[in-house]
Design an enzyme around this catalytic site. Structure first.
Site, PDB file in Angstrom:
ATOM      1  N   LYS A 110      42.878  37.438  40.950  1.00 26.00           N
ATOM      2  CA  LYS A 110      43.171  38.851  40.705  1.00 26.00           C
ATOM      3  C   LYS A 110      42.844  39.263  39.275  1.00 26.00           C
ATOM      4  O   LYS A 110      42.561  40.438  39.020  1.00 26.00           O
ATOM      5  CB  LYS A 110      44.627  39.154  41.033  1.00 26.00           C
ATOM      6  CG  LYS A 110      44.969  38.993  42.512  1.00 26.00           C
ATOM      7  CD  LYS A 110      44.302  40.039  43.412  1.00 26.00           C
ATOM      8  CE  LYS A 110      44.941  40.044  44.793  1.00 26.00           C
ATOM      9  NZ  LYS A 110      44.368  41.034  45.710  1.00 26.00           N
TER      10      LYS A 110
ATOM     11  N   SER B   8      45.813  44.635  43.380  1.00 29.20           N
ATOM     12  CA  SER B   8      45.892  43.492  42.484  1.00 29.20           C
ATOM     13  C   SER B   8      47.314  42.931  42.484  1.00 29.20           C
ATOM     14  O   SER B   8      48.095  43.202  43.410  1.00 29.20           O
ATOM     15  CB  SER B   8      45.446  43.936  41.083  1.00 29.20           C
ATOM     16  OG  SER B   8      45.323  42.835  40.226  1.00 29.20           O
TER      17      SER B   8
END
Ligand code: COA
Length: 326
Positions: A188, A170
């Site tokens: 994300k 992420s």
């Protein structure tokens, strides 16, 4: 040229902790992904790397296999994470050839520097498709194999060997919002939410699902695309000096290394990470807590919010996309 262990793995891990484990990774030929893979293979795992480029993916697999005698590393190119069927076929082939999937890293990502005014609907959608949909596809394609691995390797396992671990790569941009990164921040944030939900739904079956959020990591393709206040096209000496200067704005005083990310990955997949589930491990030297200083995609003389008010574009915004279209 072989990569020295000190570049991708610290000395604290015992050889063989991942003996017989199999890693399936998207984006495994990239700078961060290959360090993660190298570290796990060094410690006993076999691996299957999937990527879009056939040449790059196969070359990375050949290189990584050299870190340990007897290591098997499959490089499956021509696989785009936006194509679920292709990913599913790759996961099935990994199991057919390497016998299992115990660990998954969803590392494939797409990024570029662009203000919202310079993002076409298709540009925004493209990054969501690579990052969010790609992570979902990776999870779906590997889930049956991960569940089988979790059933074989109870958590905690008496042998200390682990399985059934999912990790999504992420970012930290969506914690604060990040100028020039609306597409990645949105994509994300969804990856974090998906992973948390996977932990809730599949934790009872023995899976762990987590995210790892790197900060500014030196020498990566991502930083070449995003580096803030950094000259990335100078000589190596100049680039190193500029990296050191830029690193001073990170609370830990430097940019991260791919080894920092590989070590965190080893920890999460190891017997030491058994009870870490449904969370994000941020490996950024506390960089995101100073977002003003660590904004991405800016030239050395650009300051927030002046560059927006003046309509300035950094060298990272591609030519031809500089005309603001609100
Ligand atoms: N700024 C603004 N828009 C951009 C852009 C940029 N620098 N680069 C691409 N786009 C737009 C394109 O113009 C297109 O939109 P349009 O059809 O409205 O013109 C859309 O994004 C898709 O671009 P395309 O090149 O067709 O997509 P692709 O699937 O071939 O490539 C990218 C995907 C754009 C994410 C490409 O950068 C990529 O392949 N990245 C992979 C590697 C990577 O990003 N790694 C970094 C990890 S941090």
């Amino acid at each position: 040229m072989t990569v020295p262990r000190s570049e991708y793995l610290s000395n604290v891990w015992a050889d063989g902790i991942f003996a017989g484990r199999v890693l399936f990774i998207t984006g495994g030929a990239g700078s961060i992904g290959s360090a993660q893979t190298r570290a796990l293979v060094h410690l006993g795992a076999n691996a299957c790397i999937v990527g879009r480029s056939v040449e790059k993916t196969e070359a990375a697999a050949r290189e990584i296999a050299k870190v340990r005698d007897g290591a098997r590393v499959l490089g499956l190119g021509g696989v785009d994470v936006r194509n679920f069927e292709a990913l599913k076929a790759a996961a099935d082939r990994c199991v057919a050839e390497l016998g299992a999937i115990d660990f998954v890293i969803a590392g494939a990502a797409g990024n570029f520097v662009a203000p919202i005014s310079g993002l076409s609907p298709n540009a925004f959608k493209t990054v969501l498709e690579i990052d969010t949909l790609g992570t979902f596809h990776t999870l779906k394609a590997t889930l049956p194999h991960l569940l089988a691995s979790a059933a074989r390797n109870r958590n905690p396992s008496p042998s200390g060997l682990t399985g059934g671990r999912f990790l999504a790569v992420s970012v930290t941009f969506h914690y604060t919002g990040m100028p020039l990164q609306a597409h990645v921040s949105a994509a994300k944030a969804a990856v974090d939410a998906l992973t948390a939900t996977a932990a809730l739904e599949y934790g009872p079956m023995g899976l762990t699902a987590n995210c790892l959020a790197p900060g500014a990591i030196a020498g990566t393709e991502g930083m070449a695309r995003l580096a803030s206040r950094l000259v990335t096209d100078g000589t190596k000496g100049e680039a190193d000096a500029a990296t050191a200067t830029a690193g001073r704005t990170v609370p830990s005083g430097r940019w991260g290394t791919v080894r920092d990310i590989a070590d965190a990955t080893v920890f999460l997949f190891s017997d030491a990470g058994n009870y870490i589930n449904g969370t994000t491990i941020v490996v950024d030297g506390a960089g995101w807590r100073r977002p003003g200083e660590n904004a991405v995609g800016l030239d050395p003389d650009m300051r927030y919010p002046d560059f927006l008010l003046k309509g300035e574009f950094s060298r990272h915004v591609k030519d031809g996309r500089r005309k603001a279209k609100l």
